[in-house]
Design an enzyme around this catalytic site. Structure first.
Site, PDB file in Angstrom:
ATOM      1  NE  ARG A 117      -3.878  -2.290   2.152  1.00 35.70           N
ATOM      2  CZ  ARG A 117      -3.857  -3.589   1.825  1.00 35.70           C
ATOM      3  NH1 ARG A 117      -2.715  -4.215   1.620  1.00 35.70           N
ATOM      4  NH2 ARG A 117      -4.996  -4.260   1.713  1.00 35.70           N
ATOM      5  CG  ASP A 166      -2.800 -13.874   5.285  1.00 35.74           C
ATOM      6  OD1 ASP A 166      -3.652 -14.492   4.616  1.00 35.74           O
ATOM      7  OD2 ASP A 166      -2.375 -12.752   4.961  1.00 35.74           O
TER       8      ASP A 166
HETATM    9  C1  S3P Z   1      -4.238  -8.985   1.949  1.00 36.84           C
HETATM   10  C2  S3P Z   1      -5.515  -9.431   2.166  1.00 36.84           C
HETATM   11  C3  S3P Z   1      -5.860 -10.836   2.415  1.00 36.84           C
HETATM   12  C4  S3P Z   1      -4.642 -11.652   2.820  1.00 36.84           C
HETATM   13  C5  S3P Z   1      -3.466 -11.363   1.931  1.00 36.84           C
HETATM   14  C6  S3P Z   1      -3.093  -9.894   2.004  1.00 36.84           C
HETATM   15  C7  S3P Z   1      -4.011  -7.563   1.682  1.00 36.84           C
HETATM   16  O1  S3P Z   1      -6.403 -11.404   1.238  1.00 36.84           O
HETATM   17  O2  S3P Z   1      -4.937 -13.025   2.797  1.00 36.84           O
HETATM   18  O3  S3P Z   1      -2.340 -12.135   2.318  1.00 36.84           O
HETATM   19  O4  S3P Z   1      -2.860  -7.108   1.738  1.00 36.84           O
HETATM   20  O5  S3P Z   1      -4.979  -6.857   1.401  1.00 36.84           O
HETATM   21  P1  S3P Z   1      -7.969 -11.235   0.818  1.00 36.84           P
HETATM   22  O6  S3P Z   1      -8.257  -9.817   0.629  1.00 36.84           O
HETATM   23  O7  S3P Z   1      -8.093 -12.009  -0.460  1.00 36.84           O
HETATM   24  O8  S3P Z   1      -8.747 -11.845   1.918  1.00 36.84           O
END
Ligand code: S3P
Length: 438
Positions: A27, A316
């Site tokens: 981000r 995660d």
């Molecule tokens: C993340 C969101 C999650 C997570 C991924 C990182 C992120 O995924 O599992 O490792 O940085 O926005 P999802 O948005 O698919 O749930």
């Protein structure tokens, strides 16, 4: 193929730090590229996933400098300065890169194509294609927009109020990145609150999202001002070490400077409920993100229930927590976890299959895992199946297993945690973890 070989470790102790947070690192690059002015990032995670976002932004014309001290500087000239890429953008293994870049590019008046590795090309994309199409962009993907590669023809977007059926920070963030460029306000409502790093970081960039329950909204045509950011250690990386210490009675481990954002911190509560002593010290706030040192004291763990309401807050960490469950006395049930089936691999099936090889009693159901713990794992040949979190979780299991554990296919760990094996050897030298080629 690269593998790890390791043995049980009798001792585990130390004071460590883990690399920067993956979600926050992605981000910081994306918002830095959309902002006006030079954004400075300290503690950036130089892993393959985050570098995929960095290289894509460079291909879109963003100037990004990497200083020898690790500080990353992004010379932001606003979204209008982004240029049509000359070639296909490759997100590698990273769902966050692909989905968030899709949101950004939906608002740019040019054509881009995004792809990824074989795992990413099997992951669901309709969840971002639908809202971004509704905002006015044109998106094409394999199987009617279900899978990458995705071709994006960006447009002048209109703000929307979108209700998403899955609690997903990638979906929410993709829509918000598009919404910041749109005409009018954009809001996203999720069934449960997913990690809120985008919202918190936007505030640091001078745009304050409004939140009501699980709805968040951002203004259209927003002007972001460059920020100076310090990225905390990744709680998801810390989780492997937390489990390794928590499941060993008497072990003491300090992990410094870890992000403890409440939308991510469910694993701390679960390990405490299982019997470990988890305390936080030096609590502070950095660019809107809570940070602390985490101290873990190990115990004989007890099984627990991880219900669907907790899943978004430890999504995660489930592979690591499944190993804690295997080492705990009694049954652990992880339910409402269907989203794990669409991660880097189908993690419910991968956990059931690989933990069973170690002699763990585990049952896989549609959206659930039942793990009956308490028996010592038997070291054997297992595979990460190409998933970084599987590889690291299996290494933690290997610390407790009888005999030698050999984990195949561990190169994937570079996507999120370069240096993991070195750090494991530092806190548990008896394990003798080493990398071998097949
Ligand atoms: C993340 C969101 C999650 C997570 C991924 C990182 C992120 O995924 O599992 O490792 O940085 O926005 P999802 O948005 O698919 O749930």
């Amino acid at each position: 193929m690269r593998s790890w070989v390791l043995h049980a470790a009798d001792r585990l102790a130390g004071a460590i730090g883990v690399p920067g947070d993956k979600s926050i690192s992605h981000r910081s690059l994306l918002l830095g590229a959309m902002a006006h002015g030079t954004t400075e990032i300290r503690g950036f995670l130089r892993s393959q996933d985050c570098l995929a976002t960095l290289h894509a932004l460079r291909a879109l014309g963003t100037e990004i400098q990497e200083a020898p001290d690790g500080c990353v500087r992004i010379v932001g000239r606003g979204p209008d300065a982004l240029r049509e890429p000359e070639t296909i953008l490759d997100a590698g293994n990273s769902g966050t890169s692909l989905r968030l870049l899709t949101g950004l590019l939906a608002g740019r008046p040019f054509c881009s194509i995004l792809t990824g590795d074989a795992s990413l090309r099997r992951r669901p994309m309709r969840r971002v294609v639908e809202p971004l199409t509704a905002m006015g962009a044109t998106l094409l993907g394999r199987e009617a927009g279900r899978y990458p590669p995705l071709a994006i023809r960006g447009a002048e977007l209109s703000g929307i109020a979108w209700k998403t059926p899955v609690a997903s920070a990638q979906v929410k963030s993709a829509i918000l990145l598009a919404g910041l460029q749109a005409l009018g306000e954009t809001s996203v409502t999720e069934p449960m609150l997913s990690r809120d790093h985008t919202e918190r970081m936007l505030t640091a960039f001078g745009v304050v999202p409004q939140r009501r329950g699980t709805t968040v909204s951002v203004p259209g045509k927003a002007r972001l001002a460059a920020a100076s950011l310090s990225i905390p250690g990744d709680l998801s990386s810390a989780a492997f070490f937390m489990v390794a210490a928590a499941a060993r009675p008497g072990a003491e481990l300090l992990i410094r400077d870890v992000g403890v954002n409440p939308t991510r911190a469910g694993a701390l509560e679960v390990l405490a409920a299982m019997g470990a002593t988890i305390t936080q010290a030096r609590q502070r706030d950095e660019a809107g993100e809570p940070v602390a040192d985490i101290h873990v004291r190990g115990a004989r763990l007890r099984g627990t229930a991880i219900g669907s309401d907790l899943i978004p807050r430890l999504l995660d960490e489930i592979p690591a927590l499944a190993v804690a469950a295997a080492l705990a006395e009694g049954e652990t049930v992880i339910s409402g976890a269907a989203e794990l089936r669409v991660k880097e691999v189908d993690r419910l099936s991968a956990l059931a299959g690989e933990l069973a090889k170690l002699g763990v009693q585990v049952t896989e159901e549609r959206d659930r895992l039942r793990i009956l713990g308490g028996r010592r794992p038997r070291g054997t040949l297992v595979s990460s199946r190409g998933d970084h979190r599987m590889a690291m979780s299996l290494a933690v299991a290997g610390l407790f297993a009888e005999g030698e554990t050999r984990i195949q296919d561990v190169a994937c760990v570079e996507t999120s945690f370069p240096g993991f094996a070195r750090l494991l050897l530092e806190v548990a030298p008896d394990c003798g973890i080493r990398e071998v080629g097949d």
